[in-house]
Design a protein around this motif. Sequence first.
Motif, PDB file in Angstrom:
ATOM      1  N   SER B 249       0.830  -1.213   0.000  1.00 29.76           N
ATOM      2  CA  SER B 249       0.000   0.000   0.000  1.00 29.76           C
ATOM      3  C   SER B 249       0.859   1.255   0.000  1.00 29.76           C
ATOM      4  CB  SER B 249      -0.899   0.032   1.234  1.00 29.76           C
ATOM      5  OG  SER B 249      -1.676  -1.123   1.285  1.00 29.76           O
ATOM      6  N   LEU B 250       0.377   2.266  -0.718  1.00 29.05           N
ATOM      7  CA  LEU B 250       1.108   3.530  -0.803  1.00 29.05           C
ATOM      8  C   LEU B 250       0.634   4.477   0.300  1.00 29.05           C
ATOM      9  CD1 LEU B 250       1.096   4.043  -4.686  1.00 29.05           C
ATOM     10  CD2 LEU B 250       2.872   2.991  -3.241  1.00 29.05           C
ATOM     11  N   GLN B 251       1.518   5.381   0.678  1.00 28.92           N
ATOM     12  CA  GLN B 251       1.237   6.321   1.759  1.00 28.92           C
ATOM     13  C   GLN B 251       0.802   7.662   1.171  1.00 28.92           C
ATOM     14  OE1 GLN B 251       1.335   5.636   4.996  1.00 28.92           O
ATOM     15  NE2 GLN B 251       0.932   7.720   5.711  1.00 28.92           N
ATOM     16  N   ASN B 252      -0.430   8.046   1.443  1.00 23.67           N
ATOM     17  CA  ASN B 252      -0.955   9.356   1.010  1.00 23.67           C
ATOM     18  C   ASN B 252      -0.744   9.622  -0.486  1.00 23.67           C
ATOM     19  OD1 ASN B 252      -1.583   9.840   3.677  1.00 23.67           O
ATOM     20  ND2 ASN B 252       0.402  10.804   4.083  1.00 23.67           N
ATOM     21  N   ARG B 253      -0.846   8.619  -1.302  1.00 25.60           N
ATOM     22  CA  ARG B 253      -0.714   8.853  -2.740  1.00 25.60           C
ATOM     23  C   ARG B 253      -1.328   7.670  -3.483  1.00 25.60           C
ATOM     24  NH1 ARG B 253       4.721  10.211  -3.935  1.00 25.60           N
ATOM     25  NH2 ARG B 253       5.134  10.585  -1.744  1.00 25.60           N
ATOM     26  N   ASP B 254      -1.653   7.907  -4.756  1.00 27.56           N
ATOM     27  CA  ASP B 254      -2.263   6.848  -5.555  1.00 27.56           C
ATOM     28  C   ASP B 254      -1.282   6.229  -6.526  1.00 27.56           C
ATOM     29  OD1 ASP B 254      -4.725   7.410  -4.359  1.00 27.56           O
ATOM     30  OD2 ASP B 254      -5.032   9.096  -5.723  1.00 27.56           O
ATOM     31  N   VAL B 255      -0.234   6.970  -6.851  1.00 31.45           N
ATOM     32  CA  VAL B 255       0.747   6.450  -7.800  1.00 31.45           C
ATOM     33  C   VAL B 255       2.145   6.586  -7.205  1.00 31.45           C
ATOM     34  CG1 VAL B 255      -0.596   6.914  -9.885  1.00 31.45           C
ATOM     35  CG2 VAL B 255       0.850   8.708  -8.915  1.00 31.45           C
ATOM     36  N   LEU B 256       3.052   5.809  -7.734  1.00 34.39           N
ATOM     37  CA  LEU B 256       4.435   5.880  -7.252  1.00 34.39           C
ATOM     38  C   LEU B 256       4.988   7.284  -7.467  1.00 34.39           C
ATOM     39  CD1 LEU B 256       5.822   2.490  -8.642  1.00 34.39           C
ATOM     40  CD2 LEU B 256       5.148   3.022  -6.296  1.00 34.39           C
ATOM     41  N   GLY B 257       5.814   7.755  -6.550  1.00 36.26           N
ATOM     42  CA  GLY B 257       6.312   9.132  -6.626  1.00 36.26           C
ATOM     43  C   GLY B 257       7.584   9.280  -7.444  1.00 36.26           C
ATOM     44  N   PHE B 258       8.159   8.166  -7.863  1.00 37.14           N
ATOM     45  CA  PHE B 258       9.449   8.197  -8.558  1.00 37.14           C
ATOM     46  C   PHE B 258      10.447   9.092  -7.837  1.00 37.14           C
ATOM     47  CE2 PHE B 258       6.456   6.604 -11.624  1.00 37.14           C
ATOM     48  CZ  PHE B 258       7.132   5.501 -12.125  1.00 37.14           C
ATOM     49  N   ASP B 263       7.149   6.470  -0.139  1.00 35.83           N
ATOM     50  CA  ASP B 263       6.031   6.105  -1.010  1.00 35.83           C
ATOM     51  C   ASP B 263       5.136   5.058  -0.343  1.00 35.83           C
ATOM     52  OD1 ASP B 263       6.925   7.730  -2.966  1.00 35.83           O
ATOM     53  OD2 ASP B 263       7.161   6.172  -4.509  1.00 35.83           O
ATOM     54  N   PHE B 264       5.785   4.066   0.236  1.00 31.09           N
ATOM     55  CA  PHE B 264       5.043   2.924   0.771  1.00 31.09           C
ATOM     56  C   PHE B 264       4.681   3.153   2.246  1.00 31.09           C
ATOM     57  CE2 PHE B 264       7.561   1.129  -2.695  1.00 31.09           C
ATOM     58  CZ  PHE B 264       6.582   0.453  -3.412  1.00 31.09           C
ATOM     59  N   GLN B 265       3.544   2.615   2.635  1.00 32.02           N
ATOM     60  CA  GLN B 265       3.108   2.741   4.026  1.00 32.02           C
ATOM     61  C   GLN B 265       4.132   2.148   4.997  1.00 32.02           C
ATOM     62  OE1 GLN B 265      -0.798   1.195   4.775  1.00 32.02           O
ATOM     63  NE2 GLN B 265      -1.815   2.855   3.655  1.00 32.02           N
ATOM     64  N   VAL B 266       4.737   1.035   4.564  1.00 33.56           N
ATOM     65  CA  VAL B 266       5.680   0.380   5.463  1.00 33.56           C
ATOM     66  C   VAL B 266       6.884   1.286   5.728  1.00 33.56           C
ATOM     67  CG1 VAL B 266       6.922  -0.906   3.647  1.00 33.56           C
ATOM     68  CG2 VAL B 266       6.876  -1.783   5.982  1.00 33.56           C
ATOM     69  N   GLU B 267       7.269   2.073   4.736  1.00 35.60           N
ATOM     70  CA  GLU B 267       8.385   3.015   4.934  1.00 35.60           C
ATOM     71  C   GLU B 267       7.989   4.112   5.908  1.00 35.60           C
ATOM     72  OE1 GLU B 267      10.707   3.277   0.725  1.00 35.60           O
ATOM     73  OE2 GLU B 267       8.628   3.960   0.682  1.00 35.60           O
ATOM     74  N   SER B 268       6.811   4.638   5.688  1.00 37.63           N
ATOM     75  CA  SER B 268       6.320   5.711   6.538  1.00 37.63           C
ATOM     76  C   SER B 268       6.212   5.226   7.997  1.00 37.63           C
ATOM     77  CB  SER B 268       4.958   6.155   6.003  1.00 37.63           C
ATOM     78  OG  SER B 268       4.297   6.907   6.951  1.00 37.63           O
ATOM     79  N   TYR B 269       5.720   3.971   8.142  1.00 41.06           N
ATOM     80  CA  TYR B 269       5.579   3.379   9.474  1.00 41.06           C
ATOM     81  C   TYR B 269       6.937   3.263  10.160  1.00 41.06           C
ATOM     82  CZ  TYR B 269       4.915  -0.423  12.890  1.00 41.06           C
ATOM     83  OH  TYR B 269       4.918  -1.193  14.021  1.00 41.06           O
ATOM     84  N   LEU B 270       7.922   2.763   9.439  1.00 49.10           N
ATOM     85  CA  LEU B 270       9.254   2.594  10.024  1.00 49.10           C
ATOM     86  C   LEU B 270       9.872   3.942  10.385  1.00 49.10           C
ATOM     87  CD1 LEU B 270      11.117  -0.264   8.108  1.00 49.10           C
ATOM     88  CD2 LEU B 270      10.287  -0.253  10.462  1.00 49.10           C
ATOM     89  N   ARG B 271       9.691   4.919   9.505  1.00 49.87           N
ATOM     90  CA  ARG B 271      10.242   6.250   9.791  1.00 49.87           C
ATOM     91  C   ARG B 271       9.623   6.806  11.064  1.00 49.87           C
ATOM     92  NH1 ARG B 271      11.000   9.551   4.064  1.00 49.87           N
ATOM     93  NH2 ARG B 271      12.168   7.900   3.005  1.00 49.87           N
ATOM     94  N   HIS B 272       8.305   6.568  11.211  1.00 47.94           N
ATOM     95  CA  HIS B 272       7.635   7.036  12.419  1.00 47.94           C
ATOM     96  C   HIS B 272       8.202   6.332  13.658  1.00 47.94           C
ATOM     97  CE1 HIS B 272       4.443   8.354  15.104  1.00 47.94           C
ATOM     98  NE2 HIS B 272       4.290   7.091  15.465  1.00 47.94           N
ATOM     99  N   GLN B 273       8.362   5.000  13.538  1.00 45.19           N
ATOM    100  CA  GLN B 273       8.944   4.227  14.647  1.00 45.19           C
ATOM    101  C   GLN B 273      10.308   4.786  15.027  1.00 45.19           C
ATOM    102  OE1 GLN B 273       7.863   1.834  16.598  1.00 45.19           O
ATOM    103  NE2 GLN B 273       5.857   1.790  15.618  1.00 45.19           N
TER     104      GLN B 273
END
Lengths: 201, 389
Positions: B249-258, B263-273
């Motif tokens: 799943s993407l984070q706050n977007r519908d298409v890849l940001g290049f 971009d990905f929810q898992v990245e956003s989650y880890l950054r938050h952690q």
Amino acid sequence: MNAPIRVDLQLIADMVEPGTRALDVGCGDGALMAYLVNFKRVDARGMELSQAGVNACVANGLSVIQGDADADLGDYPDDAFDYVILSQTLQATREPREVLRQMLRVGKRAIVSFPNFAHWQVRLRLVFGGRMPETPSLPYKWYDTPNIHLCSIDDFRALCRDMGVRIERAIVLNSKSHRIQLPPLLANLIGEQAVFMLKRD
Amino acid sequence: MLDDLTEAERKALAQCRHAVLGADQPLRLDCGVDLGPYRVAYQTYGTLNASKTNAVLICHPLTCDQFVAERHPITGKEGWWDSLVGPGKVLDPAHYYIVCVNVLGHCMGTTGPLAHDPASGEPWNLRFPVVTIGDMVRAQAALLDHLGIPDLFCVIGGSMGGMQVLEWAASFPGRVFSAVPIACAAHHSAQNIAFHEVGRQAIMADPEWKGGDYRQHQTVPARGLAVARMTAHITYLSEQALQRKFGRSLQNRDVLGFSFDADFQVESYLRHQGSTFVDRFDANSYLYITRAMDYFDLAGARGGVLANAFKGSATRFCLMSFTSDWLFPTRESREIVHALNAAAANVSFVEIESDKGHDAFLLDEPEMFRTLSGFLKGAAAVRGLGAVS
């Protein structure tokens, strides 16, 4: 905790002296252990293959680990227990002889119960029915049975002789779970299951 | 001499108890250094009974602390083992006197690299001696002496907490009536040391770390510590749990940001952690505590034979592991069970089906609660603790 336990388990429980240490190999849901702990103040430990069985036992306050007779008896030191108990499981082990040897190494005594493959119903089904026997104590199809090393009461006695193991007590039950006292030849025909207490010689 | 607290430590100490120990009798650390005086911060729940038979010691894991069952003074979050400890829970303060001690080397009030060296008056930072799980446990034992608690009805903990439980059982068998090591091992594996090393290198590679003297330079190695946390956090989860929670799943977007945004929810989650961890944990402490776990080897300290650690033990053990835990897999708990059997100790072992990975021991796992409740009930009956719910 006052519920009656299976007849063969009751017979085993009666053989165990109060206040002793016992290991129940293949303890299932822990019915025998609970009885030994509650009524005989036994320091009881259990080993069970199914994780569901183990979890149920531990949740009931019993000391049980996951393991099986073939693989895990070797962990225990010599003479760790007064009794090592194996009820209705010997016939499902890979190496029954080795399991018996380990039981008598780890325990001062071993108590073993098993179904008698020479029971008259079994004989009749095989001889006249021509099919692998299915009886109340052997309720499986040939292709899904866990019982890979079935034996008769006389087979078991022969193994004990061969291993130099002393049979301290032998109790034979008929198909109504009543104790029968008959000469060995007849006991091997009429007995549906047997309980043996063994000691190293 | 122990003063000059950080803001976090001040807040922590205001909400818990502490004792200054080792002024007369310093703590002889495994590295050979005598530490003293040192401060131990701890929290208690419930009351010690007249016969002093109902004390339970909870040993906390790497990044948790003594605030087991209450709102955390820094993060404002619920207690980390709220699911287990509290009125009507398995560990009910109505029945037990529950103690949790902030471990040596940590950063929530107990002496660690944040403290000052009493000899020089300078902050310890990286000059703080490297401590071990054994040192942590001996500091806890010294606190119990100070509190007049002769022995413990139960010592319980998961992960690094489980290591402490094992150390307690091996070093003070007479003071441990029952022991519950959860999701742990008798030694830290090569893979686990490797992950810790990545975390430590991330911290030390951060230019703000300043050789450990970042407080004097008024910097924080926030990026290094965040990366360390992100790496470690992955090891606490399972592949299934990550997949179920985030997938692609993407984070706050519908298409890849290049781009290299999250971009990905898992990245956003880890950054938050990572970023929230920096607010509550000290980078040097992270180095010290991970090192203590790496050094843990219960058998190694006893002739290489794990069973020697439990010889003649009268302690009742209950081990638990989780099917999807790859940081401390079931195999490692089983090794401990084999050793306990070889010592003819009283042991129960349950593997719990869960897809939540290592973190499962901190989560709502009914099977874990059922097992623990049954085990404690059985132990309480033998201990003569009376009716325990």
